[in-house]
Scaffold this motif. Structure first.
Motif, PDB file in Angstrom:
ATOM      1  N   ALA A 186       8.002   6.652  13.409  1.00 50.07           N
ATOM      2  CA  ALA A 186       7.194   7.505  13.661  1.00 50.07           C
ATOM      3  C   ALA A 186       7.500   8.834  13.356  1.00 50.07           C
ATOM      4  CB  ALA A 186       6.373   7.641  14.828  1.00 50.07           C
ATOM      5  N   ASN A 187       6.752  10.460  13.010  1.00 48.82           N
ATOM      6  CA  ASN A 187       7.337  11.195  12.717  1.00 48.82           C
ATOM      7  C   ASN A 187       7.151  12.123  14.998  1.00 48.82           C
ATOM      8  OD1 ASN A 187       9.010  13.864  12.460  1.00 48.82           O
ATOM      9  ND2 ASN A 187       7.127  14.308  10.424  1.00 48.82           N
ATOM     10  N   ILE A 188       8.681  12.139  15.443  1.00 48.55           N
ATOM     11  CA  ILE A 188       8.425  12.307  16.667  1.00 48.55           C
ATOM     12  C   ILE A 188       9.106  13.560  16.768  1.00 48.55           C
ATOM     13  CG2 ILE A 188       9.730  11.812  18.963  1.00 48.55           C
ATOM     14  CD1 ILE A 188       9.663   8.820  17.991  1.00 48.55           C
ATOM     15  N   LYS A 189       7.851  14.535  17.493  1.00 52.09           N
ATOM     16  CA  LYS A 189       8.193  15.537  17.497  1.00 52.09           C
ATOM     17  C   LYS A 189       9.923  15.698  17.775  1.00 52.09           C
ATOM     18  CE  LYS A 189       6.711  20.494  19.771  1.00 52.09           C
ATOM     19  NZ  LYS A 189       5.275  20.405  20.581  1.00 52.09           N
ATOM     20  N   THR A 235       0.346   5.555   8.277  1.00 53.84           N
ATOM     21  CA  THR A 235      -0.582   6.655   8.332  1.00 53.84           C
ATOM     22  C   THR A 235       0.414   8.204   8.439  1.00 53.84           C
ATOM     23  OG1 THR A 235       0.163   7.023  11.033  1.00 53.84           O
ATOM     24  CG2 THR A 235      -1.363   5.704  10.616  1.00 53.84           C
ATOM     25  N   SER A 236      -0.292   9.037   8.159  1.00 54.50           N
ATOM     26  CA  SER A 236       0.435  10.280   8.439  1.00 54.50           C
ATOM     27  C   SER A 236       1.715  10.960   8.753  1.00 54.50           C
ATOM     28  CB  SER A 236      -0.149  11.756   8.897  1.00 54.50           C
ATOM     29  OG  SER A 236      -0.660  11.816   9.860  1.00 54.50           O
ATOM     30  N   THR A 274       0.665  -0.546  -0.427  1.00 53.66           N
ATOM     31  CA  THR A 274      -0.302   0.372  -0.119  1.00 53.66           C
ATOM     32  C   THR A 274       0.555   0.811  -0.263  1.00 53.66           C
ATOM     33  OG1 THR A 274      -0.248   0.095   2.175  1.00 53.66           O
ATOM     34  CG2 THR A 274      -1.833  -0.552   0.884  1.00 53.66           C
ATOM     35  N   VAL A 275       1.716   1.377  -0.836  1.00 54.46           N
ATOM     36  CA  VAL A 275       2.428   3.228  -0.508  1.00 54.46           C
ATOM     37  C   VAL A 275       1.084   4.280  -1.054  1.00 54.46           C
ATOM     38  CG1 VAL A 275       5.094   4.857  -1.382  1.00 54.46           C
ATOM     39  CG2 VAL A 275       4.766   2.172  -1.148  1.00 54.46           C
ATOM     40  N   ALA A 276       1.279   4.475   0.078  1.00 54.54           N
ATOM     41  CA  ALA A 276      -0.420   5.216   0.028  1.00 54.54           C
ATOM     42  C   ALA A 276       0.418   6.812  -0.218  1.00 54.54           C
ATOM     43  CB  ALA A 276      -1.294   5.514   0.933  1.00 54.54           C
ATOM     44  N   VAL A 277       0.551   7.960  -0.650  1.00 52.97           N
ATOM     45  CA  VAL A 277       1.344   9.333  -0.530  1.00 52.97           C
ATOM     46  C   VAL A 277      -0.230  10.129   0.006  1.00 52.97           C
ATOM     47  CG1 VAL A 277       2.372  10.912  -1.696  1.00 52.97           C
ATOM     48  CG2 VAL A 277       2.975   8.599  -2.708  1.00 52.97           C
ATOM     49  N   LEU A 278       0.351  10.479   1.233  1.00 53.65           N
ATOM     50  CA  LEU A 278      -0.685  11.795   1.844  1.00 53.65           C
ATOM     51  C   LEU A 278       0.076  12.100   1.529  1.00 53.65           C
ATOM     52  CD1 LEU A 278      -0.927   8.974   5.553  1.00 53.65           C
ATOM     53  CD2 LEU A 278      -2.152   9.275   3.277  1.00 53.65           C
ATOM     54  N   PRO A 279      -0.977  13.823   1.994  1.00 60.66           N
ATOM     55  CA  PRO A 279      -0.592  15.108   0.920  1.00 60.66           C
ATOM     56  C   PRO A 279       0.303  16.182   2.400  1.00 60.66           C
ATOM     57  CG  PRO A 279      -2.925  14.959   2.061  1.00 60.66           C
ATOM     58  CD  PRO A 279      -2.793  13.269   2.369  1.00 60.66           C
ATOM     59  N   ASN A 280       0.896  15.529   3.260  1.00 55.06           N
ATOM     60  CA  ASN A 280       1.944  15.910   3.767  1.00 55.06           C
ATOM     61  C   ASN A 280       2.886  15.279   4.151  1.00 55.06           C
ATOM     62  OD1 ASN A 280      -0.131  13.982   5.558  1.00 55.06           O
ATOM     63  ND2 ASN A 280       0.904  14.838   7.735  1.00 55.06           N
ATOM     64  N   LEU A 281       2.928  13.891   3.021  1.00 52.16           N
ATOM     65  CA  LEU A 281       4.292  13.310   3.026  1.00 52.16           C
ATOM     66  C   LEU A 281       4.819  13.409   1.684  1.00 52.16           C
ATOM     67  CD1 LEU A 281       3.107  10.308   5.689  1.00 52.16           C
ATOM     68  CD2 LEU A 281       5.180  12.064   6.083  1.00 52.16           C
ATOM     69  N   ARG A 282       6.274  13.875   1.443  1.00 50.22           N
ATOM     70  CA  ARG A 282       6.503  13.599   0.330  1.00 50.22           C
ATOM     71  C   ARG A 282       7.285  12.401   0.124  1.00 50.22           C
ATOM     72  NH1 ARG A 282       6.629  19.455   1.553  1.00 50.22           N
ATOM     73  NH2 ARG A 282       9.155  18.723   1.768  1.00 50.22           N
ATOM     74  N   SER A 283       7.764  12.396  -1.534  1.00 47.40           N
ATOM     75  CA  SER A 283       8.541  10.953  -1.434  1.00 47.40           C
ATOM     76  C   SER A 283       9.600  11.041  -0.983  1.00 47.40           C
ATOM     77  CB  SER A 283       8.223  10.175  -3.107  1.00 47.40           C
ATOM     78  OG  SER A 283       8.027  11.456  -3.837  1.00 47.40           O
ATOM     79  N   ASN A 284       9.724  12.299  -1.263  1.00 47.64           N
ATOM     80  CA  ASN A 284      11.425  12.943  -1.269  1.00 47.64           C
ATOM     81  C   ASN A 284      12.063  12.432   0.489  1.00 47.64           C
ATOM     82  OD1 ASN A 284      11.692  13.301  -3.740  1.00 47.64           O
ATOM     83  ND2 ASN A 284      11.560  14.955  -3.671  1.00 47.64           N
ATOM     84  N   ASP A 285      10.757  13.190   0.913  1.00 47.15           N
ATOM     85  CA  ASP A 285      11.030  12.850   2.020  1.00 47.15           C
ATOM     86  C   ASP A 285      11.613  11.702   3.016  1.00 47.15           C
ATOM     87  OD1 ASP A 285      10.830  15.785   2.576  1.00 47.15           O
ATOM     88  OD2 ASP A 285       8.228  15.710   3.002  1.00 47.15           O
TER      89      ASP A 285
END
Length: 202
Positions: free
Chosen positions: A152-155, A128-129, A16-27
């Protein structure tokens, strides 16, 4: 808790590579490249001139490298689950230090001997996002091991590993079960004693 095998845990760990709006493939690709670089730099340390220096000599360098991509505090807290709150602040610090030293010392012993493992990483998949998984294959002693890193994208930290799946088995879930069994009949102080014994035996 009798099957508490931290050596096996971290030896496998390194390895399921699902590209969400705030996750750019380059990132995501940059995150994969960073994880791959982190683990390869760690292997560079362990296999430098076929060094057999003990963990105590390499400790600061190993921790410095891994802390860039692995949140050990999150991994340990998730592994303990609700049992984390059964420890006082002093016990939490001691358990964190003991488990970190155990897994890293065991990892050093396991992976600095023999040929250097070959690592292959695949494109990140979005969960998830704020969570992704990066799958990989470790070729070690002619055996292929499927490893999945959950990040996870940790603050204030960025993308950090918070769990590792070995052949589909979650490290965090596996050890949480063992910690749950320990705390059914035993205390936090007994856990610390057990970890100290394991460290001496490693």
């Amino acid at each position: 808790m009798n099957s508490f095998s931290l050596r096996s845990l971290f030896a496998i760990l390194l390895l399921t590579v699902a590209v969400l709006p705030n996750l750019r493939s380059n990132d995501l690709n940059n995150t994969k490249d960073a994880l791959e670089s982190t683990l390869n730099r760690l292997l560079d340390v362990l296999h430098a001139n076929h060094s057999t220096a003990p963990y105590s000599v390499k400790k600061d360098q190993i921790i410095g490298i891994l802390n860039q991509q692995f949140s050990f505090d999150v991994i340990i807290q998730r592994s303990l689950g609700r049992n984390w709150n059964k420890l006082n602040d002093s016990q939490k610090d001691e358990v964190y230090t003991l488990i970190t030293d155990l897994v890293l010392q065991s990892y050093t012993l396991e992976l600095q001997d023999g040929p250097r493992p070959e690592l292959t990483f695949y494109e990140p998949k979005v969960i998830t996002s704020s969570k992704i998984v990066i799958e990989s294959i470790v070729l070690l002693n002619e055996s292929k091991i499927n490893i999945s890193y959950r990040l996870a994208n940790i603050k204030d930290r960025g993308w950090q590993v918070y769990d590792v799946l070995v052949e589909g088995i979650s490290m965090v879930s596996n050890y949480r079960k063992q910690f749950d069994e320990h705390f059914l009949k035993k205390s936090a102080s007994e856990l610390i004693d057990l970890l100290k014994t394991k460290f001496k035996e490693a």
